[in-house]
Structure formats: structure tokens, C-alpha cells
Write an enzyme that holds these catalytic residues in place. Structure first.
Site, mmCIF file in Angstrom:
data_model
loop_
_atom_site.group_PDB
_atom_site.id
_atom_site.type_symbol
_atom_site.label_atom_id
_atom_site.label_comp_id
_atom_site.label_asym_id
_atom_site.label_seq_id
_atom_site.Cartn_x
_atom_site.Cartn_y
_atom_site.Cartn_z
ATOM 1 N N LYS A 54 4.040 1.779 6.265
ATOM 2 C CA LYS A 54 4.171 0.814 7.362
ATOM 3 C C LYS A 54 5.528 0.992 8.042
ATOM 4 C CE LYS A 54 0.998 -2.514 5.402
ATOM 5 N NZ LYS A 54 0.772 -3.627 4.497
ATOM 6 N N GLN A 98 3.800 -8.326 1.630
ATOM 7 C CA GLN A 98 2.829 -7.434 0.984
ATOM 8 C C GLN A 98 2.184 -8.131 -0.220
ATOM 9 O OE1 GLN A 98 2.006 -4.252 2.146
ATOM 10 N NE2 GLN A 98 0.418 -4.357 0.577
ATOM 11 N N ASP A 121 -0.440 -10.426 9.935
ATOM 12 C CA ASP A 121 -1.581 -10.179 9.049
ATOM 13 C C ASP A 121 -2.741 -11.126 9.358
ATOM 14 O OD1 ASP A 121 -1.493 -8.053 7.325
ATOM 15 O OD2 ASP A 121 -0.350 -9.088 5.769
#
Ligand code: NAD
Length: 299
Positions: A54, A98, A121
């Protein structure tokens, strides 16, 4: 006749290159550099790889990447304090924590501490609510990417029978919602579904996000269906004694057999996985534009 293998890598490269063009327009026209903050707690090896990728892709698209690597004994309050700081940092337009988090941390509380506007997200309860009610929130990356791939493959999805196997908050439920928004007739199957084979047989569009290697048999796939295999399963390879254990990746669908019936299918690896990061970058651009109240550059 065998089906087409959908090239997720090529798809992801196009998304990333479009995002990089958007970023350079934002920089030139408005002096905005979109910034993504990624928080990783602990040493989970798969998470480490995802975060590294990422970070690399964010920088390659011309955006700012802020990495926060935290010890797995960090307290809930320390993590919440960091999120609060990032929520107020004008250089940070997207925040991602994460998952999975260590067991002592309350995952829901942490996700819901992220400002909904920066929740790239799309897991915040406000964003899931907006998705469910047709609002303009942030949409989870993996399902949004699957819809983009399906649109590229099929054009309009209107009226298709879509089956989603798996009902997680991260993939299954938002996927079903997005397919419904595309005017599909949607069925959601899960571990208590009585006859999975007969449900799958009805699908013009099949999305499988379960985490069970090759759960869906190729013979269940309807002729001409489009299949998106979200599953990523690490299978131990036979490794000679004394050598480091090796793994191969496989999806939730019996790929080779499915190819005999499907019109098109995503492979694992090289299907949905690479595309998810591409959508994350696009979501960060979307978040930056909304926060600065400028229109998203059209490419
Ligand atoms: P999850 O464990 O949260 O949910 C799994 C779902 O599958 C549950 O709803 C459960 O009811 C259903 N299920 C389990 N066993 C079943 C069975 N035998 N029959 C029918 N349904 C069953 O998982 P998740 O987070 O949604 O992830 C699913 C898979 O997708 C995993 O392999 C994960 O690694 C992968 N994934 C990939 C990406 C990507 O970018 N490619 C992103 C997220 C998740």
C-alpha cells in the site's frame, strides 16, 4: 470452450495510472496532495506485506504516505489518541487501520473512531449506513473493485441474478448492497445455507468471499456466468525437511473446473487482490476532493 480469465493485475494497473493522473491534476490545479495514513499494529506477516504494498503504491501514484507501525502491546487509548491526531491532520485525507488487530483491542471501537470522511476502507458504521440507504459515503475497496470489474466485463448488470457467498461486513454484505444498487436480483448465501450448490447454479454473477479453499465446485457454475473469486487461501506446499515452508495461494472456487462453465472468472492470485489497492488509492483521491470541496478530476 473455456472461459476468459479476468486479468486483475492489468485492471489494477489501469486504476493506478488513472489515479496518478488525477493526483497530478489535483496538485497542479489546487495544490492538493492526497495523503493516506496506514496504521499497522504488531508483526502479522501477511499484514506487513499488504502495508508495504500500500505504501509503495501510494507513493508511486504521487500521493503522501504516512506509515504508523505500532507495537502489539499498544493500549486501546494510545491507538485512539493516534487516530484522533490523524483525524485532525489536514495533510491526511485517508486513514486505514490494517486488520486484524491484536485480540486485546476493540476493532469496532477503533474503526468507528476514524472520521467517516477519512475512512477510505468504508468500514465505519456511518459509511455502511450510507451505503445501505443510497447515500454518498466511502465504499469498501474490495467490493467496489469487484463491481468495477463486473461493469468492465458485462456493461450493465441490470436484472442479472447475482449470488454472493459470504456475508462479512468487509466483503459479503457491501458486495450484495452494491449489486442491488446495480439492479441485480441478489441472493446472499452463508455457512447455514441449506443447498449451496443449487443457489450457486442460479447465478449469472457469482461473487465468493468465504475463505474456504475451492468450496465452490466448478460443476455448480451456470454456463456463461461471470465469477469473481475474492478468497485468498494459503495452502502449505510439500517442502523438503529443513527447508522453509512454502505456500501456494488458492481461491474459494475450483478454478480449472469453473473455467469450463464460466464465461469469465478472476484467478487467485492475480484477480481481485491486486485491484483492491487500486481502489484504495481512488478512495483516497475521492476523500481528498470531498474534504477540499473540489470536483474529482475526470480521466
Ligand atoms: P469472514 O471470515 O469474515 O467471512 C466469511 C463468510 O463466509 C461468513 O459470512 C460465513 O458465513 C461464510 N462461510 C464460511 N464457511 C462457509 C461455507 N462452508 N459455506 C458458505 N458460506 C460460508 O471472511 P472475509 O473477511 O469476508 O474474507 C473472505 C475471503 O476473502 C478470505 O479468504 C479473505 O482472505 C478474502 N479477502 C480478500 C480480499 C482481497 O483483496 N482479495 C479482501 C478481503 C478478503
Amino acid at each position: 470452450m473455456t472461459g476468459k480469465i479476468i486479468d486483475g493485475k492489468a485492471f489494477a494497473e489501469r486504476l493506478k495510472s488513472d489515479t496518478a493522473k488525477q493526483v497530478s491534476i489535483l496538485k497542479e490545479k489546487y495544490s492538493i496532495t492526497p495523503g493516506l495514513a496506514v496504521i499497522i499494529v504488531g508483526e502479522d506477516p501477511a499484514s506487513q506485506v499488504y502495508v508495504r504494498n500500500k505504501n509503495k503504491s501510494t507513493k508511486a501514484a504521487g500521493m503522501n504516505s504516512f506509515e504508523h507501525r505500532l507495537d502489539d502491546n499498544i493500549s486501546q487509548n494510545e491507538l485512539l489518541d493516534l487516530i484522533e491526531k490523524l483525524n485532525h491532520d489536514p495533510a491526511v485525507h485517508g486513514i486505514l487501520c490494517q486488520l486484524p488487530l491484536p485480540k486485546d483491542l476493540d476493532e469496532n471501537a477503533i474503526i468507528n473512531a476514524i472520521s467517516p470522511a477519512k475512512d477510505v476502507d468504508g468500514f465505519h458504521v456511518i459509511n455502511s449506513g450510507l451505503l445501505a440507504t443510497g447515500g454518498k459515503g466511502m465504499v469498501p475497496c474490495t467490493p467496489l473493485g469487484c463491481i468495477k470489474m463486473l461493469r468492465a466485463e458485462l456493461g450493465s448488470l441490470c436484472g442479472k441474478d447475482a449470488v454472493v457467498v459470504g456475508r462479512s461486513n468487509i466483503v459479503g454484505k457491501p458486495m450484495a448492497q452494491l449489486l442491488l444498487d446495480e439492479d441485480c436480483t441478489v441472493t446472499i448465501a452463508h455457512r447455514h445455507t441449506k443447498d449451496l450448490a443449487s443457489v450457486v447454479r442460479n447465478a449469472d454473477i457469482l461473487v465468493v468471499a468465504v475463505g474456504v479453499p475451492e468450496l465452490v465446485k466448478g460443476s455448480w457454475i451456470k454456463k456463461g456466468a461471470t465469477v469473481i473469486d475474492v478468497g485468498i487461501n494459503r495452502i502449505k506446499k510439500k517442502t523438503p525437511a529443513g527447508e522453509k515452508q512454502k505456500y501456494r495461494l488458492t481461491g474459494d472456487v475450483e478454478f480449472k473446473e469453473a473455467l469450463k462453465n464460466a464465461a469469465a472468472i478472476t484467478p487467485v492470485p492475480g484477480g481481485v487482490g491486486p485491484m483492491t489497492i487500486g481502489v484504495l488509492l481512488q478512495n483516497t483521491v475521492t476523500a481528498a476532493c470531498r474534504q477540499h470541496n473540489v470536483a474529482e478530476p475526470k480521466i
